[in-house]
Write a protein that holds these residues in place. Structure first.
Motif, PDB file in Angstrom:
ATOM      1  N   THR A  34      49.584  44.224 -21.404  1.00  0.00           N
ATOM      2  CA  THR A  34      48.823  45.459 -21.610  1.00  0.00           C
ATOM      3  C   THR A  34      48.385  46.108 -20.302  1.00  0.00           C
ATOM      4  OG1 THR A  34      48.074  44.661 -23.744  1.00  0.00           O
ATOM      5  CG2 THR A  34      46.822  46.473 -22.769  1.00  0.00           C
ATOM      6  N   GLU A  35      47.857  45.339 -19.384  1.00  0.00           N
ATOM      7  CA  GLU A  35      47.375  45.901 -18.111  1.00  0.00           C
ATOM      8  C   GLU A  35      48.493  46.625 -17.352  1.00  0.00           C
ATOM      9  OE1 GLU A  35      45.860  44.220 -13.822  1.00  0.00           O
ATOM     10  OE2 GLU A  35      45.272  43.100 -15.613  1.00  0.00           O
ATOM     11  N   ARG A  36      49.684  46.076 -17.365  1.00  0.00           N
ATOM     12  CA  ARG A  36      50.796  46.677 -16.635  1.00  0.00           C
ATOM     13  C   ARG A  36      51.349  47.934 -17.315  1.00  0.00           C
ATOM     14  NH1 ARG A  36      50.210  41.615 -15.808  1.00  0.00           N
ATOM     15  NH2 ARG A  36      50.516  40.710 -13.775  1.00  0.00           N
ATOM     16  N   THR A  38      49.675  50.407 -18.339  1.00  0.00           N
ATOM     17  CA  THR A  38      48.888  51.593 -17.994  1.00  0.00           C
ATOM     18  C   THR A  38      49.078  52.021 -16.548  1.00  0.00           C
ATOM     19  OG1 THR A  38      46.971  50.209 -17.466  1.00  0.00           O
ATOM     20  CG2 THR A  38      47.138  51.050 -19.729  1.00  0.00           C
ATOM     21  N   ASN A  39      49.844  51.274 -15.777  1.00  0.00           N
ATOM     22  CA  ASN A  39      50.084  51.620 -14.367  1.00  0.00           C
ATOM     23  C   ASN A  39      51.051  52.787 -14.254  1.00  0.00           C
ATOM     24  OD1 ASN A  39      48.501  49.428 -13.722  1.00  0.00           O
ATOM     25  ND2 ASN A  39      50.190  48.118 -13.091  1.00  0.00           N
TER      26      ASN A  39
END
Length: 164
Positions: A34-36, A38-39
């Motif tokens: 998930t974190e990646r 949004t990059n």
């Protein structure tokens, strides 16, 4: 006999959602990305996974069959008998492989190439503007049967982007 994954791996306990449903292991691992997702990336995106990102990559295409026949020819082996049930396989992995969740994620971040493994079959296929590459080295039996096409013709790692 079950999957060795269930024997050798300690999987986390899947917690029920508020709705009462339970996420799959595929969703559990996808949530770790998930974190990646949004990059913003300022260069071509090439993604990697161990798992097969689309179910249709499991089956051999006409091109794959041609590449296997060429590999076997180079090795001095007869042409494969494609009438045999799934030439060169001992198990139908299509029931447990191919994650549409993973494919949605790699498309969300604009991947142009996705490199994956797991299936022990080489693929180089473009689907809806994403190139999917699996360049497996195979086990001795697979190599001896010429199933891991490209090993004899490329004589080394496969270049997937750029120039040497």
């Amino acid at each position: 006999m079950g999957w060795s994954d269930a024997y050798f791996c300690k999987w986390p306990t899947l917690k029920r959602r508020a709705s009462g449903s339970c996420p799959s292991l595929a969703q559990l691992f996808a949530d770790m990305n998930t974190e990646r997702l949004t990059n913003d990336y300022d260069a071509p995106v090439i993604t990697f996974s161990h798992f097969v990102p689309r179910p249709e990559l499991m089956r051999a295409s006409v091109q794959d069959e041609s590449e296997i026949a060429l590999e076997r020819n180079i090795m001095g082996l007869p042409s494969p008998d494609w009438k045999e049930k799934e030439f060169g396989t001992r198990f139908n992995f299509s029931r447990v492989a191919g994650s549409n969740i993973l494919d949605r994620q790699l498309r969300k971040i604009g991947s142009m190439i996705h490199v994956y493994g797991h299936q022990h079959r080489n693929r180089d296929r473009t689907i809806r503007r994403v190139r999917y590459v699996s360049h497996c080295l195979g086990n001795p039996r697979e190599n001896g049967e010429g199933i891991t096409w490209g090993i004899a013709t490329w004589a080394g790692p496969k270049l997937i982007h750029g120039h040497c």
